[in-house]
Design a protein around this motif. Structure first.
Motif, mmCIF file in Angstrom:
data_model
loop_
_atom_site.group_PDB
_atom_site.id
_atom_site.type_symbol
_atom_site.label_atom_id
_atom_site.label_comp_id
_atom_site.label_asym_id
_atom_site.label_seq_id
_atom_site.Cartn_x
_atom_site.Cartn_y
_atom_site.Cartn_z
ATOM 1 N N ILE A 26 0.829 -1.206 0.000
ATOM 2 C CA ILE A 26 0.000 0.000 0.000
ATOM 3 C C ILE A 26 0.864 1.258 0.000
ATOM 4 C CG2 ILE A 26 -1.672 1.321 1.351
ATOM 5 C CD1 ILE A 26 -2.616 -1.394 2.471
ATOM 6 N N ALA A 27 1.943 1.234 0.777
ATOM 7 C CA ALA A 27 2.791 2.428 0.901
ATOM 8 C C ALA A 27 4.233 2.030 1.169
ATOM 9 C CB ALA A 27 2.285 3.320 2.033
ATOM 10 N N ASN A 28 5.130 2.831 0.639
ATOM 11 C CA ASN A 28 6.559 2.707 0.927
ATOM 12 C C ASN A 28 6.992 3.993 1.613
ATOM 13 O OD1 ASN A 28 7.355 0.162 -0.432
ATOM 14 N ND2 ASN A 28 6.581 1.235 -2.229
ATOM 15 N N ASN A 29 7.787 3.862 2.641
ATOM 16 C CA ASN A 29 8.352 5.014 3.347
ATOM 17 C C ASN A 29 7.284 6.019 3.789
ATOM 18 O OD1 ASN A 29 10.601 4.449 0.881
ATOM 19 N ND2 ASN A 29 11.274 4.265 2.991
ATOM 20 N N TYR A 30 6.318 5.508 4.539
ATOM 21 C CA TYR A 30 5.294 6.379 5.134
ATOM 22 C C TYR A 30 5.977 7.202 6.217
ATOM 23 C CZ TYR A 30 1.411 7.633 8.218
ATOM 24 O OH TYR A 30 0.523 8.313 9.026
ATOM 25 N N ARG A 31 6.055 8.524 6.006
ATOM 26 C CA ARG A 31 6.781 9.408 6.920
ATOM 27 C C ARG A 31 5.857 10.435 7.549
ATOM 28 N NH1 ARG A 31 10.992 9.785 2.613
ATOM 29 N NH2 ARG A 31 12.700 8.499 3.349
ATOM 30 N N ARG A 32 6.116 10.665 8.819
ATOM 31 C CA ARG A 32 5.484 11.751 9.552
ATOM 32 C C ARG A 32 6.539 12.323 10.488
ATOM 33 N NH1 ARG A 32 2.771 11.176 5.933
ATOM 34 N NH2 ARG A 32 0.523 10.956 5.760
ATOM 35 N N THR A 33 6.178 13.315 11.254
ATOM 36 C CA THR A 33 7.120 14.011 12.130
ATOM 37 C C THR A 33 7.868 13.058 13.062
ATOM 38 O OG1 THR A 33 5.661 15.911 12.094
ATOM 39 C CG2 THR A 33 7.338 15.874 13.812
ATOM 40 N N HIS A 34 7.178 12.066 13.578
ATOM 41 C CA HIS A 34 7.766 11.211 14.613
ATOM 42 C C HIS A 34 8.398 9.924 14.104
ATOM 43 C CE1 HIS A 34 6.251 13.853 17.676
ATOM 44 N NE2 HIS A 34 5.059 13.796 17.134
ATOM 45 N N GLY A 35 8.482 9.751 12.796
ATOM 46 C CA GLY A 35 9.127 8.548 12.317
ATOM 47 C C GLY A 35 8.699 8.131 10.924
ATOM 48 N N GLU A 36 9.030 6.887 10.614
ATOM 49 C CA GLU A 36 8.785 6.335 9.292
ATOM 50 C C GLU A 36 8.483 4.849 9.410
ATOM 51 O OE1 GLU A 36 11.344 5.340 5.256
ATOM 52 O OE2 GLU A 36 12.219 6.639 6.769
ATOM 53 N N VAL A 37 7.608 4.384 8.535
ATOM 54 C CA VAL A 37 7.365 2.952 8.378
ATOM 55 C C VAL A 37 7.869 2.599 6.984
ATOM 56 C CG1 VAL A 37 5.663 1.101 8.318
ATOM 57 C CG2 VAL A 37 5.338 3.028 9.879
ATOM 58 N N ASP A 38 8.722 1.590 6.897
ATOM 59 C CA ASP A 38 9.327 1.242 5.617
ATOM 60 C C ASP A 38 8.286 0.780 4.594
ATOM 61 O OD1 ASP A 38 11.893 1.863 6.534
ATOM 62 O OD2 ASP A 38 12.158 -0.157 7.348
ATOM 63 N N ILE A 39 7.440 -0.158 4.997
ATOM 64 C CA ILE A 39 6.429 -0.708 4.086
ATOM 65 C C ILE A 39 5.128 -0.921 4.850
ATOM 66 C CG2 ILE A 39 5.785 -2.674 2.618
ATOM 67 C CD1 ILE A 39 8.815 -3.195 2.238
ATOM 68 N N ILE A 40 4.026 -0.548 4.222
ATOM 69 C CA ILE A 40 2.703 -0.876 4.742
ATOM 70 C C ILE A 40 2.047 -1.728 3.667
ATOM 71 C CG2 ILE A 40 0.472 -0.026 5.551
ATOM 72 C CD1 ILE A 40 1.954 2.620 6.273
#
Length: 119
Positions: A26-40
């Protein structure tokens, strides 16, 4: 290959691996102020938040050893944020880790280890 370069290549390799296993990325490198998720990704009806760790060798332990309790809490926070943004409240959620060990030479195979429900 630098750490940023090998990390991004590792994330791309992990996404391809998951797709071959039937996951919908669904997503690669989901980023927000407090961090990142590599893959969703979605694995059937389960929403999966995937941390990718790659290393050239095991001199400092297995790649997944870097996903310590602090990192786990940050990933859980990011998952809650992603779900809140999309108003997802009644979905199954899982946290996976994909470890990648790069070969020393071009002829040496890359090793991928997928840990489902890692924490």
């Amino acid at each position: 290959m630098g750490t940023t370069s090998s990390g991004r290549k590792g994330e791309q390799l992990a996404a391809s691996y998951l797709k071959r296993k039937g996951y919908a990325v669904i997503a690669n490198n989901y980023r927000r102020t407090h961090g990142e998720v590599d893959i969703i990704a979605k694995d059937g009806e389960t929403l999966v938040f995937v941390e990718v760790k790659s290393r050239k060798n095991r001199a400092f332990g297995n790649p997944m050893d870097a996903v310590n309790p602090v990192k786990q809490k940050r990933l859980q926070f990011m998952a809650r944020q992603y779900m809140a943004e999309r108003e997802l409240c009644h979905v199954n959620v899982r946290f996976d880790i994909v470890e990648i060990l790069w070969g020393d030479t071009a002829k040496q195979a890359v090793k991928i280890h997928h840990v489902k429900n890692a924490f």
